[in-house]
Motif scaffolding. Sequence first.
Motif, PDB file in Angstrom:
ATOM      1  N   GLU A 441       0.833  -1.208   0.000  1.00 35.86           N
ATOM      2  CA  GLU A 441       0.000   0.000   0.000  1.00 35.86           C
ATOM      3  C   GLU A 441       0.864   1.253   0.000  1.00 35.86           C
ATOM      4  O   GLU A 441       0.549   2.248  -0.679  1.00 35.86           O
ATOM      5  N   ALA A 442       1.978   1.220   0.754  1.00 36.87           N
ATOM      6  CA  ALA A 442       2.885   2.376   0.776  1.00 36.87           C
ATOM      7  C   ALA A 442       3.527   2.591  -0.591  1.00 36.87           C
ATOM      8  O   ALA A 442       3.639   3.726  -1.078  1.00 36.87           O
ATOM      9  N   ALA A 443       3.944   1.483  -1.229  1.00 37.69           N
ATOM     10  CA  ALA A 443       4.552   1.593  -2.559  1.00 37.69           C
ATOM     11  C   ALA A 443       3.546   2.120  -3.570  1.00 37.69           C
ATOM     12  O   ALA A 443       3.886   2.899  -4.468  1.00 37.69           O
ATOM     13  N   LEU A 444       2.295   1.721  -3.397  1.00 39.08           N
ATOM     14  CA  LEU A 444       1.242   2.183  -4.305  1.00 39.08           C
ATOM     15  C   LEU A 444       1.013   3.687  -4.153  1.00 39.08           C
ATOM     16  O   LEU A 444       0.824   4.411  -5.131  1.00 39.08           O
ATOM     17  N   THR A 445       1.074   4.153  -2.922  1.00 39.73           N
ATOM     18  CA  THR A 445       0.894   5.584  -2.663  1.00 39.73           C
ATOM     19  C   THR A 445       2.018   6.411  -3.284  1.00 39.73           C
ATOM     20  O   THR A 445       1.803   7.508  -3.803  1.00 39.73           O
ATOM     21  N   LYS A 446       3.224   5.852  -3.254  1.00 44.53           N
ATOM     22  CA  LYS A 446       4.398   6.594  -3.755  1.00 44.53           C
ATOM     23  C   LYS A 446       4.552   6.495  -5.277  1.00 44.53           C
ATOM     24  O   LYS A 446       5.383   7.197  -5.857  1.00 44.53           O
ATOM     25  N   ALA A 447       3.788   5.602  -5.904  1.00 45.96           N
ATOM     26  CA  ALA A 447       3.948   5.379  -7.357  1.00 45.96           C
ATOM     27  C   ALA A 447       3.250   6.492  -8.128  1.00 45.96           C
ATOM     28  O   ALA A 447       2.177   6.313  -8.708  1.00 45.96           O
ATOM     29  N   VAL A 448       3.869   7.678  -8.133  1.00 44.48           N
ATOM     30  CA  VAL A 448       3.239   8.866  -8.744  1.00 44.48           C
ATOM     31  C   VAL A 448       3.142   8.749 -10.257  1.00 44.48           C
ATOM     32  O   VAL A 448       2.274   9.382 -10.882  1.00 44.48           O
ATOM     33  N   ASP A 449       4.006   7.951 -10.872  1.00 49.61           N
ATOM     34  CA  ASP A 449       3.991   7.831 -12.337  1.00 49.61           C
ATOM     35  C   ASP A 449       3.058   6.723 -12.829  1.00 49.61           C
ATOM     36  O   ASP A 449       2.936   6.511 -14.029  1.00 49.61           O
ATOM     37  N   MET A 450       2.420   6.049 -11.914  1.00 46.12           N
ATOM     38  CA  MET A 450       1.558   4.927 -12.291  1.00 46.12           C
ATOM     39  C   MET A 450       0.153   5.418 -12.618  1.00 46.12           C
ATOM     40  O   MET A 450      -0.407   6.273 -11.912  1.00 46.12           O
ATOM     41  N   GLY A 451      -0.437   4.875 -13.679  1.00 50.23           N
ATOM     42  CA  GLY A 451      -1.776   5.266 -14.074  1.00 50.23           C
ATOM     43  C   GLY A 451      -2.828   4.735 -13.119  1.00 50.23           C
ATOM     44  O   GLY A 451      -2.607   3.778 -12.377  1.00 50.23           O
ATOM     45  N   GLU A 452      -4.015   5.347 -13.159  1.00 45.96           N
ATOM     46  CA  GLU A 452      -5.092   4.966 -12.247  1.00 45.96           C
ATOM     47  C   GLU A 452      -5.555   3.524 -12.492  1.00 45.96           C
ATOM     48  O   GLU A 452      -5.908   2.819 -11.553  1.00 45.96           O
ATOM     49  N   ALA A 453      -5.585   3.101 -13.747  1.00 43.40           N
ATOM     50  CA  ALA A 453      -6.030   1.739 -14.051  1.00 43.40           C
ATOM     51  C   ALA A 453      -5.108   0.706 -13.407  1.00 43.40           C
ATOM     52  O   ALA A 453      -5.568  -0.298 -12.845  1.00 43.40           O
ATOM     53  N   GLU A 454      -3.794   0.961 -13.466  1.00 41.80           N
ATOM     54  CA  GLU A 454      -2.855   0.023 -12.861  1.00 41.80           C
ATOM     55  C   GLU A 454      -2.960   0.051 -11.347  1.00 41.80           C
ATOM     56  O   GLU A 454      -2.850  -0.990 -10.685  1.00 41.80           O
ATOM     57  N   LYS A 455      -3.204   1.243 -10.790  1.00 41.80           N
ATOM     58  CA  LYS A 455      -3.378   1.327  -9.335  1.00 41.80           C
ATOM     59  C   LYS A 455      -4.608   0.532  -8.886  1.00 41.80           C
ATOM     60  O   LYS A 455      -4.585  -0.152  -7.854  1.00 41.80           O
ATOM     61  N   ARG A 456      -5.715   0.641  -9.649  1.00 45.38           N
ATOM     62  CA  ARG A 456      -6.906  -0.156  -9.328  1.00 45.38           C
ATOM     63  C   ARG A 456      -6.590  -1.649  -9.423  1.00 45.38           C
ATOM     64  O   ARG A 456      -7.068  -2.443  -8.610  1.00 45.38           O
ATOM     65  N   HIS A 457      -5.787  -2.003 -10.415  1.00 47.18           N
ATOM     66  CA  HIS A 457      -5.408  -3.404 -10.595  1.00 47.18           C
ATOM     67  C   HIS A 457      -4.670  -3.920  -9.351  1.00 47.18           C
ATOM     68  O   HIS A 457      -4.988  -4.987  -8.803  1.00 47.18           O
ATOM     69  N   ILE A 458      -3.685  -3.153  -8.889  1.00 49.62           N
ATOM     70  CA  ILE A 458      -2.927  -3.547  -7.691  1.00 49.62           C
ATOM     71  C   ILE A 458      -3.833  -3.577  -6.468  1.00 49.62           C
ATOM     72  O   ILE A 458      -3.770  -4.515  -5.645  1.00 49.62           O
ATOM     73  N   ALA A 459      -4.714  -2.566  -6.347  1.00 53.76           N
ATOM     74  CA  ALA A 459      -5.653  -2.542  -5.220  1.00 53.76           C
ATOM     75  C   ALA A 459      -6.563  -3.772  -5.243  1.00 53.76           C
ATOM     76  O   ALA A 459      -6.931  -4.319  -4.189  1.00 53.76           O
ATOM     77  N   GLY A 460      -6.925  -4.229  -6.438  1.00 55.64           N
ATOM     78  CA  GLY A 460      -7.732  -5.448  -6.550  1.00 55.64           C
ATOM     79  C   GLY A 460      -6.987  -6.658  -6.038  1.00 55.64           C
ATOM     80  O   GLY A 460      -7.566  -7.526  -5.361  1.00 55.64           O
ATOM     81  N   HIS A 461      -5.705  -6.737  -6.363  1.00 51.38           N
ATOM     82  CA  HIS A 461      -4.901  -7.851  -5.839  1.00 51.38           C
ATOM     83  C   HIS A 461      -4.827  -7.790  -4.309  1.00 51.38           C
ATOM     84  O   HIS A 461      -4.943  -8.821  -3.634  1.00 51.38           O
ATOM     85  N   ILE A 462      -4.632  -6.595  -3.775  1.00 46.76           N
ATOM     86  CA  ILE A 462      -4.545  -6.456  -2.311  1.00 46.76           C
ATOM     87  C   ILE A 462      -5.849  -6.893  -1.658  1.00 46.76           C
ATOM     88  O   ILE A 462      -5.855  -7.609  -0.644  1.00 46.76           O
ATOM     89  N   ALA A 463      -6.989  -6.506  -2.252  1.00 49.48           N
ATOM     90  CA  ALA A 463      -8.290  -6.915  -1.707  1.00 49.48           C
ATOM     91  C   ALA A 463      -8.449  -8.434  -1.794  1.00 49.48           C
ATOM     92  O   ALA A 463      -8.973  -9.069  -0.862  1.00 49.48           O
ATOM     93  N   ALA A 464      -8.008  -9.020  -2.901  1.00 49.73           N
ATOM     94  CA  ALA A 464      -8.101 -10.479  -3.052  1.00 49.73           C
ATOM     95  C   ALA A 464      -7.234 -11.191  -2.011  1.00 49.73           C
ATOM     96  O   ALA A 464      -7.648 -12.208  -1.434  1.00 49.73           O
ATOM     97  N   ILE A 465      -6.045 -10.655  -1.761  1.00 47.07           N
ATOM     98  CA  ILE A 465      -5.161 -11.232  -0.745  1.00 47.07           C
ATOM     99  C   ILE A 465      -5.805 -11.140   0.633  1.00 47.07           C
ATOM    100  O   ILE A 465      -5.810 -12.110   1.407  1.00 47.07           O
ATOM    101  N   CYS A 466      -6.365  -9.958   0.948  1.00 47.72           N
ATOM    102  CA  CYS A 466      -7.005  -9.768   2.262  1.00 47.72           C
ATOM    103  C   CYS A 466      -8.196 -10.710   2.422  1.00 47.72           C
ATOM    104  O   CYS A 466      -8.419 -11.277   3.504  1.00 47.72           O
TER     105      CYS A 466
END
Length: 891
Positions: A441-466
């Motif tokens: 989650e911290a790395a996701l917050t700092k990833a300023v160059d990452m697009g919103e679609a990719e951030k949602r993708h990573i957030a989806g993985h985090i939700a699936a893991i949780c």
Amino acid sequence: MSGTLLTTKLYMPPPQLGLVPRPRLIDRLDAGLDRKLTLVSAPAGFGKTTLISEWLLRRDCCVAWLSLDERDNDLACFLTYLVAALRQVDEHIGSAVKSMLQVSQPLPVAELMAALINDIAGVALPFVLALDDYHVIQQTQVHEALHFLLAHRPATLHLVIATREDPPLPLARLRVHGEMTEIRASDLRFTQAEADAFLNQVSGLGLEPDEVAALEARTEGWIAGLQLAALSLRSDGGDARDFIHAFAGDDRHVMDYLVDEVLSRQPEEIQRFLLHTAVLDRLCGPLCDAVCSDPAGTTGQETLEHLEQANLFIVPLDNRREWYRYHQLFADLLRYRLRRARTDVADLHRQASAWYEAKGFITEAVHHAAAADDIKRVVRLAETNIIPLIEHGELVPLIRQLDMLPSDMVRARPWLCVARAWVLVYAGRLDALSMRLQDAEAALTKAVDMGEAEKRHIAGHIAAICSYAENLAGETHRVAALAREALDLLPEEDQRARTFAASTYGTALRYSNPAAAGPALIEALATSRAIGDYHLIVVNTCERGLLHLTQGHLRRAAVFYQEAIEIADEYRQRHGRHLPAAAYAHLLMSQVLYEWNDLDDAVHHAGESVALARPWGQVVALSGGYRELANALQASGDASGALDAIQSAKQIVIDLPSSVAHVSLIGACEARIRLAQGDAAAIQDWAQQYKVDLGDEINCRNEFQYLTLARGLVAQGKPDDAMYLLRRMRAEADKMDRARYLVEMLTLQAWILQTKGETEPALEMLACALRQAEPEQYIRTFVDVGQPMARLLYEAAAQGIMREYAGRLLAAFPAAEPLHAQTLVEPLSEREIEVLRLVAGGLSNREIARRLVLSLNTVKSHNQNIYGKLGVGSRTQAIAKAKALGILPVE
């Protein structure tokens, strides 16, 4: 040929001192004597000659023995020695052949062999011709001679060949026509019992059972390997446990033997192939080509087939000659020599990694990239292949490999953080998970160059893991919501992650809304099949079976579990490696088989689950396999084995911390086993340790634990508390349409009523349990209550309550004495039982009197005694009561 014969070639080896008996192989050899050929083919040191000579000496039959050497590659020499061997049986054999060999022009093989066969046909008594070390024969004419002999074999001759590699004879034809007995390395390898006999009785080493098992596994039953290990143990004089742990192919005795007997005898190009491919755990032709191309143009597949035919310590992993591996000790030796050969081993690993990646074997690709110390490649593979990593990987080594990456690099890369988190959660390592999720989650917050679609993708993985983590932890109320969140965030193209989330969602519904779980799991399984993911197919097939088990449908559940096992076996055949998820299927099948009292198969499937889950490193699967193994062993009467297995399960969850709920489940299983072994306080101790209390909230995730508590309360003399708990549990189960443990709840309630002296209500409750259980053939739920349940079942059957099913259940109860003797105040005499059997057969008193040569009054007197002892008043009642008590068989 001229010169003196070396007569020692004609002597069968004398019996050895301290020989390990091998009756299972002797019986197979005996059974094959009516066939044309017995082929004993295996690498050096597997005891081929010893077995054959022991067998022939035991049979005390006529034997012509010939030990072959390189000089026998000359046809004349071979036939001369063959005639000399055959003359040990009949001195007249071979005179014509000897004369024919003296002519200046060599005669055709067929003509020579025809003359010899004619002589053999004159031998009246059956005999065995044994050719030892046939692998030294390379000369075509000698092979032709033997082929001719087999094709025209006289009926009195049985041929035995011992060899390190298969001879160029029509083996396939002989096999198809049932004319050959084959003994291979897999047959010759020592079993654990044979290894124990050799190491402790013959060699006198005094090793513990676990030490013998470890050494047998390390040598894979290779007899020479065990002999060399024993030699090293005696000569080194160190600690046996430390030696066994370190024993490998670079042991000086093993190395000398394998180099002298195997490696040095191979052509240079084969030695090069063996060394270069030693970096591989599994071998197939194209993979070998990737790491070791042959300048002469021979393909890897051709070389592997040659190695298999030559029995060069290579083990096939499928039935299609695609995947192989080297024997462990042979692989150790090859890797040791590879390290000393100044070969660029890292480059071999990189080539293997590239091949595996191209074929979609990501776990192996990461393994070889890490072995090559190629960090960039490891990172790229982990970030772009997250789900395949956890599906097929050995999770504990994967955790180590990812933990070796620079921590700053990991924390700066969101996808790498997610990969680490997936590996941890799938391994069941919830203790280390939260920190990795925080990193993601911290790395996701700092990833300023990452697009919103990719951030949602990573957030989806985090939700699936949780979601998956909450499911493991038993926090049912949050699982479904997190899984739905994951499905909302994950893009359609990430089908693997979406299917994982969908499967977890279906699992959550299985606990909270079984009616809705079915469609969700059907959809998850359909998606798994559409994307061709074997792991997800097996997992979701098992989940569908679990849904049926939740509803009490054992038969339907078993169908799905068997389907999952077959799918995993198809994968193994296709890819030459086991599918780790098959551990779940075997574990669950073991549960059903246990309930059906099929204890041998339950032990087998639990053992398969452990064997598959151990290298995978999945805590829930591995500890669960040991748990089911413990249950089946306890029911089989192996009390110490059951305790060993449940201790293994406990040690796993201690060494690799999992959820408290899962640890409590293992503890509940142990408490039941200890209660069955006479420890009345075991359940009370467990309940205190894990704070399991009568007034706790009960849900489907903890039914087993609270049923365990109910048993403990009865053992403590608190039947009313147990009944209160069971009523609450039944109300919850009825509300959610969960029938998995309903039979046990009803059975325990019947038992409690019986202990309180309320026989009629107890029988009514038991009748409910029997009606619920009979369609699915529950057995162990009743048997595990013990003899009080047996007595209640006797009474139920005597009153006509589901008599046939009750009889089958009674037959499953262990008894130190006849069951009826435990129930009747005065047992029936042998004569009374004899009369009763004839009564049950429909004979009248007069017919019984004639049959037994008794007076009619005597028969009537026997009948009155029978009625009195059984407490009945008629023939019909006597027959029913006798069947219920096990005196008469239940049809």
